[in-house]
Design a protein around this motif. Structure first.
Motif, mmCIF file in Angstrom:
data_model
loop_
_atom_site.group_PDB
_atom_site.id
_atom_site.type_symbol
_atom_site.label_atom_id
_atom_site.label_comp_id
_atom_site.label_asym_id
_atom_site.label_seq_id
_atom_site.Cartn_x
_atom_site.Cartn_y
_atom_site.Cartn_z
ATOM 1 N N ARG A 13 -0.800 -16.633 -7.641
ATOM 2 C CA ARG A 13 -1.527 -17.873 -7.391
ATOM 3 C C ARG A 13 -2.924 -17.629 -6.809
ATOM 4 N NH1 ARG A 13 2.775 -19.504 -4.332
ATOM 5 N NH2 ARG A 13 1.481 -20.481 -2.738
ATOM 6 N N PHE A 14 -3.095 -16.493 -6.097
ATOM 7 C CA PHE A 14 -4.383 -16.228 -5.440
ATOM 8 C C PHE A 14 -4.857 -14.799 -5.746
ATOM 9 C CE2 PHE A 14 -1.851 -19.039 -2.603
ATOM 10 C CZ PHE A 14 -2.607 -20.200 -2.750
ATOM 11 N N PRO A 15 -5.156 -14.490 -7.016
ATOM 12 C CA PRO A 15 -5.482 -13.096 -7.368
ATOM 13 C C PRO A 15 -6.968 -12.733 -7.240
ATOM 14 C CG PRO A 15 -5.341 -14.398 -9.361
ATOM 15 C CD PRO A 15 -5.097 -15.358 -8.211
ATOM 16 N N ARG A 16 -7.822 -13.703 -6.959
ATOM 17 C CA ARG A 16 -9.270 -13.459 -7.067
ATOM 18 C C ARG A 16 -9.792 -12.444 -6.057
ATOM 19 N NH1 ARG A 16 -11.818 -15.191 -11.530
ATOM 20 N NH2 ARG A 16 -13.735 -15.535 -10.332
ATOM 21 N N ALA A 17 -9.330 -12.505 -4.819
ATOM 22 C CA ALA A 17 -9.840 -11.615 -3.766
ATOM 23 C C ALA A 17 -8.672 -10.896 -3.104
ATOM 24 C CB ALA A 17 -10.640 -12.394 -2.734
ATOM 25 N N LEU A 18 -8.793 -9.577 -2.973
ATOM 26 C CA LEU A 18 -7.716 -8.749 -2.438
ATOM 27 C C LEU A 18 -8.263 -7.848 -1.340
ATOM 28 C CD1 LEU A 18 -4.678 -8.058 -3.052
ATOM 29 C CD2 LEU A 18 -5.534 -6.210 -4.497
ATOM 30 N N LEU A 19 -7.587 -7.840 -0.197
ATOM 31 C CA LEU A 19 -7.964 -6.961 0.908
ATOM 32 C C LEU A 19 -6.989 -5.792 0.957
ATOM 33 C CD1 LEU A 19 -9.172 -7.890 4.439
ATOM 34 C CD2 LEU A 19 -7.265 -6.295 4.215
ATOM 35 N N VAL A 20 -7.529 -4.572 1.028
ATOM 36 C CA VAL A 20 -6.700 -3.365 1.098
ATOM 37 C C VAL A 20 -6.870 -2.759 2.489
ATOM 38 C CG1 VAL A 20 -6.188 -1.108 0.094
ATOM 39 C CG2 VAL A 20 -7.032 -2.966 -1.366
ATOM 40 N N HIS A 21 -5.767 -2.740 3.246
ATOM 41 C CA HIS A 21 -5.795 -2.199 4.608
ATOM 42 C C HIS A 21 -5.023 -0.892 4.649
ATOM 43 C CE1 HIS A 21 -5.575 -1.990 8.990
ATOM 44 N NE2 HIS A 21 -4.264 -1.800 8.875
ATOM 45 N N ARG A 22 -5.612 0.130 5.277
ATOM 46 C CA ARG A 22 -4.955 1.428 5.406
ATOM 47 C C ARG A 22 -4.618 1.688 6.869
ATOM 48 N NH1 ARG A 22 -6.124 6.261 7.364
ATOM 49 N NH2 ARG A 22 -5.198 8.147 6.414
ATOM 50 N N ALA A 23 -3.384 2.133 7.130
ATOM 51 C CA ALA A 23 -2.961 2.484 8.490
ATOM 52 C C ALA A 23 -2.382 3.888 8.473
ATOM 53 C CB ALA A 23 -1.915 1.488 9.008
ATOM 54 N N GLY A 24 -2.898 4.757 9.332
ATOM 55 C CA GLY A 24 -2.384 6.117 9.422
ATOM 56 C C GLY A 24 -1.060 6.144 10.150
ATOM 57 N N PRO A 26 2.681 8.956 11.123
ATOM 58 C CA PRO A 26 3.101 10.322 11.446
ATOM 59 C C PRO A 26 3.161 11.209 10.212
ATOM 60 C CG PRO A 26 4.974 8.831 11.497
ATOM 61 C CD PRO A 26 3.752 7.976 11.324
ATOM 62 N N ALA A 27 3.087 12.511 10.457
ATOM 63 C CA ALA A 27 3.201 13.522 9.391
ATOM 64 C C ALA A 27 2.140 13.358 8.314
ATOM 65 C CB ALA A 27 4.601 13.474 8.764
ATOM 66 N N GLY A 28 1.001 12.789 8.691
ATOM 67 C CA GLY A 28 -0.097 12.659 7.745
ATOM 68 C C GLY A 28 0.083 11.582 6.699
ATOM 69 N N ARG A 29 1.146 10.777 6.820
ATOM 70 C CA ARG A 29 1.363 9.703 5.842
ATOM 71 C C ARG A 29 0.445 8.525 6.145
ATOM 72 N NH1 ARG A 29 7.393 10.221 6.296
ATOM 73 N NH2 ARG A 29 7.310 8.248 7.425
ATOM 74 N N ALA A 30 0.254 7.674 5.147
ATOM 75 C CA ALA A 30 -0.585 6.484 5.310
ATOM 76 C C ALA A 30 0.096 5.291 4.665
ATOM 77 C CB ALA A 30 -1.964 6.704 4.701
ATOM 78 N N LEU A 31 -0.003 4.149 5.310
ATOM 79 C CA LEU A 31 0.518 2.889 4.781
ATOM 80 C C LEU A 31 -0.634 2.068 4.231
ATOM 81 C CD1 LEU A 31 2.662 0.576 4.502
ATOM 82 C CD2 LEU A 31 2.044 -0.083 6.840
ATOM 83 N N TYR A 32 -0.486 1.591 3.000
ATOM 84 C CA TYR A 32 -1.483 0.714 2.384
ATOM 85 C C TYR A 32 -0.878 -0.684 2.273
ATOM 86 C CZ TYR A 32 -4.614 4.566 1.187
ATOM 87 O OH TYR A 32 -5.494 5.631 1.261
ATOM 88 N N VAL A 207 5.582 -0.650 13.070
ATOM 89 C CA VAL A 207 6.814 -0.293 12.365
ATOM 90 C C VAL A 207 6.638 1.035 11.634
ATOM 91 C CG1 VAL A 207 8.414 -0.972 10.524
ATOM 92 C CG2 VAL A 207 7.520 -2.691 12.095
ATOM 93 N N PHE A 208 5.470 1.221 11.022
ATOM 94 C CA PHE A 208 5.198 2.418 10.228
ATOM 95 C C PHE A 208 5.105 3.675 11.092
ATOM 96 C CE2 PHE A 208 2.097 5.206 7.929
ATOM 97 C CZ PHE A 208 2.922 5.522 6.859
ATOM 98 N N SER A 209 4.673 3.518 12.325
ATOM 99 C CA SER A 209 4.434 4.678 13.197
ATOM 100 C C SER A 209 5.684 5.180 13.912
ATOM 101 C CB SER A 209 3.372 4.329 14.251
ATOM 102 O OG SER A 209 3.825 3.285 15.099
ATOM 103 N N THR A 210 6.857 4.631 13.570
ATOM 104 C CA THR A 210 8.085 5.030 14.262
ATOM 105 C C THR A 210 8.573 6.414 13.859
ATOM 106 O OG1 THR A 210 9.355 3.825 12.580
ATOM 107 C CG2 THR A 210 8.876 2.669 14.649
ATOM 108 N N GLY A 211 8.015 6.975 12.768
ATOM 109 C CA GLY A 211 8.378 8.336 12.381
ATOM 110 C C GLY A 211 9.685 8.469 11.640
ATOM 111 N N LEU A 212 10.174 7.389 11.006
ATOM 112 C CA LEU A 212 11.418 7.440 10.246
ATOM 113 C C LEU A 212 11.200 8.167 8.924
ATOM 114 C CD1 LEU A 212 12.491 3.718 10.771
ATOM 115 C CD2 LEU A 212 13.450 5.704 11.943
ATOM 116 N N SER A 213 12.279 8.492 8.225
ATOM 117 C CA SER A 213 12.143 9.048 6.884
ATOM 118 C C SER A 213 11.455 8.019 5.990
ATOM 119 C CB SER A 213 13.524 9.392 6.314
ATOM 120 O OG SER A 213 14.272 8.207 6.106
ATOM 121 N N LEU A 214 10.933 8.489 4.854
ATOM 122 C CA LEU A 214 10.134 7.607 4.002
ATOM 123 C C LEU A 214 10.932 6.388 3.543
ATOM 124 C CD1 LEU A 214 7.462 7.117 2.632
ATOM 125 C CD2 LEU A 214 8.224 8.515 0.709
ATOM 126 N N GLU A 215 12.159 6.598 3.041
ATOM 127 C CA GLU A 215 12.958 5.467 2.557
ATOM 128 C C GLU A 215 13.324 4.528 3.694
ATOM 129 O OE1 GLU A 215 16.299 6.763 0.317
ATOM 130 O OE2 GLU A 215 15.120 7.295 -1.449
#
Length: 432
Positions: A13-24, A26-32, A207-215
């Motif tokens: 319904r709202f595809p015109r503008a998209l914001l991409v946020h990156r959060a670092g 543990p273990a060098g992983r990143a959440l987009y 939530v992402f920084s808790t260091g859990l396994s990827l899944e």
């Protein structure tokens, strides 16, 4: 990657503008985190803006290209995106630009102001100077007029030493392209926009920084999203009732997933015997009511439906590690989830021969399937004689074991062996 049906509906319904946020993390992983960034009056709460979550294997150009490709595969409306807002220092910007060739890439005002606020606080300026600068920044965020931006630019030039100014990138304050979209918002809209994005990005980052396994991490992110959305008002992620024409026009893309589901159901009925179709349709009902996490590996697709994680062979989509597929050799909920995600239907080669219509060489096999269907349909009735029920089941199992290949026989025999031993054993050996 994780995306629910509700997320896909919001982006459609709202595809015109998209914001991409990156959060670092543990273990060098990143959440987009992908969020709709344009005006969306029908949405209530920042989490309702989230349309996609992804954790790439690494941040090389190839890996990020695959991540953006997965977003496009989930969202057919990606071709309508015209503006991408990103934070300073987003890795591999050409990969994003190539994935959305029709869209312009600009710095996000949210990320710019957040970065400037953090840098000012790290400068350890005199108390009054810091308060003046942060107050001016707040005014600029809520009312991005040219006069407010110039006032902020001048204030930084006066109160920050020249050697520290380059790291602040204060020239961004005077770049009209960066602020073009944001200055159209009212004071209240701007305040709500920044507040919502701050709450969403902070919550997901924690939530992402808790260091859990990827899944486990993706599962936790999905649960956090569902929890936040469930707390929103009832009209969350729905069209405004004051614009019925707009509502009807924007709801049209939702018919595509529904059509895909119906085609999958029909392909099951067309190709499978009736008992096989009943079993598979039960599995598909779970898929329709659940959230599926689908991750692409080098040699397998990782599928998680609710709490169960299993691996599907991507070649032919005929094999899965789950008990249902291993025992019955039928398309399970994990294979059906892949078909649903890829908008494909069941093919004959995905099914063992004994479950396909018109493939049994023996009439007895067909009679067996019919009898097995009666077992599936039946319910316990105390008035029935136990011996008749046992006799009927014994006859049906005998037929199923007689009319099958050697491999199928060995699999079914092992299943019966385990059942008998666990039921009557383990100290009494049951003769089959």
């Amino acid at each position: 990657s994780f995306q629910s049906a509700a997320m896909g509906g919001v982006f459609a319904r709202f595809p015109r503008a998209l914001l991409v946020h990156r959060a670092g993390g543990p273990a060098g992983r990143a959440l987009y985190v992908f969020l709709v960034a344009g005006p969306a009056p029908a949405l209530r709460g920042g989490m309702a803006r989230v349309v996609h979550l992804a954790v790439p294997r690494d941040e090389s150009a190839g890996s990020l290209s695959r991540m953006y490709g997965a977003f496009r595969a989930f969202n057919p409306a990606w071709a309508e995106t015209r503006l991408l807002l990103v934070g300073p220092g987003l890795p591999q910007p050409p990969a994003l630009a190539q994935a959305f060739p029709a869209a312009e890439v600009h710095l996000s005002v949210f990320h710019l102001c957040k970065r400037l606020q953090q840098q000012i606080q790290r400068l350890a300026l005199e108390g009054r100077a810091e308060r003046l600068i942060l107050a001016a920044l707040s005014d600029t965020m809520c009312a991005a007029t040219e006069s407010n931006r110039r006032k902020m630019h001048a204030l930084l030039g006066d109160l920050v030493t020249p050697d520290l100014l380059p790291q602040l990138h204060i020239h961004w304050l005077l770049d009209d392209e960066i602020w073009a979209v944001h200055r159209e918002r009212t004071w209240g809209d701007s305040s709500n926009y920044f507040r919502d994005l701050e709450v969403v990005t902070q919550g997901l980052s924690q939530v992402f920084s808790t260091g859990l396994s990827l899944e486990s991490c993706i599962t936790s992110l999905a649960q956090h999203y569902q929890k936040c959305v469930s707390k929103s008002p009832p009209d969350t992620a729905t069209c405004s009732t004051t614009h019925p024409d707009h509502c009807a026009a924007q709801a049209a893309p939702q018919s595509l997933p529904a059509l895909t589901e119906e085609l999958i159901k029909q392909s099951l009925r067309d190709i499978c015997t009736e008992p096989a179709a009943r079993l598979c349709l039960s599995e598909f009902a779970v898929v329709q009511k659940s959230v599926q996490l689908i991750g692409a590996g080098e040699d397998a697709l990782s599928i998680q439906v609710l709490e169960d994680a299993h691996r599907v062979d991507p070649k032919g989509l005929s094999s899965c590690t789950c008990h249902f597929n291993q025992v019955f050799q039928l398309p399970c909920r994990h294979i059906l989830a892949v078909l649903n995600s890829d908008r494909k239907t069941l093919q004959p080669e995905m099914l063992s021969r004994q479950w396909q219509k018109g493939r049994d060489a023996h009439q007895a096999g067909r009679d067996s399937a019919d009898g097995f269907l009666e077992v599936l349909k039946s319910s316990w009735n105390k008035s029935l004689d136990k011996s008749l029920v046992v006799s009927f089941l014994t006859a049906e199992i005998s037929r199923l074991l007689t009319h099958c290949s050697r491999e199928e026989f060995e699999c079914r025999y092992r299943t019966l062996r385990e059942l008998a031993d666990s039921w009557i054993g383990p100290y009494v050996e049951v003769k089959l």
